[in-house]
Design an enzyme around this catalytic site. Structure first.
Site, PDB file in Angstrom:
ATOM      1  N   ASP A 124       0.864  -1.182   0.000  1.00  0.00           N
ATOM      2  CA  ASP A 124       0.000   0.000   0.000  1.00  0.00           C
ATOM      3  C   ASP A 124       0.896   1.226   0.000  1.00  0.00           C
ATOM      4  OD1 ASP A 124      -2.402  -1.425   0.072  1.00  0.00           O
ATOM      5  OD2 ASP A 124      -2.444  -1.479   2.256  1.00  0.00           O
ATOM      6  N   ASP A 142      -7.183  -1.202  -4.541  1.00  0.00           N
ATOM      7  CA  ASP A 142      -8.253  -0.748  -3.662  1.00  0.00           C
ATOM      8  C   ASP A 142      -9.112   0.310  -4.355  1.00  0.00           C
ATOM      9  OD1 ASP A 142      -7.160  -2.391  -1.657  1.00  0.00           O
ATOM     10  OD2 ASP A 142      -5.917  -0.761  -0.880  1.00  0.00           O
TER      11      ASP A 142
END
Length: 163
Positions: A124, A142
């Protein structure tokens, strides 16, 4: 070209583009950012910072024991994504907007599952500070999943309003 071939190409293209953008961005981040390095952009409202998420959304499940973690973070998503792909390619009366939304969700899901299976975690690197609230750290998979979910929810709401 037949409509079935066009439908198949549309689905495959959306899924592949989502996976490709996700994996290219994560590769660049892995190669060029140090862990927890903060690169502030756009008046400090947008930050690039590399972290490895061993859980799911917002690190949920990161502290589970290994067998449960594997089942919930790899096994179940693999089954759901497989079902989703089969559904997308076999369902004949689905609208293009629903097909697009599901393709985004599946493409993002595959991108994150690929990381979990290959690396044991998901990279991330994006964080947004909206002044009144902040996001967690997330990635382009995401974003794909959220865009797909918003498209699906909006279409279902509008369809219900129309019908």
């Amino acid at each position: 070209m037949s409509s079935k071939i066009l439908k198949t190409l549309f689905i495959a293209a959306i899924i592949v583009v989502n996976i490709g953008c996700d994996q290219v961005s994560k590769t660049l981040v892995r190669q060029h950012l140090d862990y927890n390095e903060d690169i502030k952009l756009i008046n400090n409202h947008f930050t690039l910072t590399k972290v490895e998420n061993t859980g799911a959304f917002l690190s949920l499940g990161a502290s589970m024991s290994l067998p449960f973690k594997w089942v919930f973070l790899n096994g179940l998503p693999l089954l759901a994504l497989t079902f989703g792909v089969v559904y997308l390619f076999t369902k004949t009366n689905m609208s293009k907007i629903i097909r697009f939304g599901l393709s985004c969700v599946i493409g993002g899901g595959i991108g994150n599952l690929y990381d979990r299976l290959l690396y044991g975690s998901v990279t991330d690197f994006l964080h947004i500070d909206f002044i009144l609230f902040q996001t967690g750290i997330f990635n382009l998979a995401d974003v794909s999943i959220m865009i797909g979910a918003i498209v699906l929810l909006t279409e279902m709401f509008l369809k219900r309003e129309r019908g």
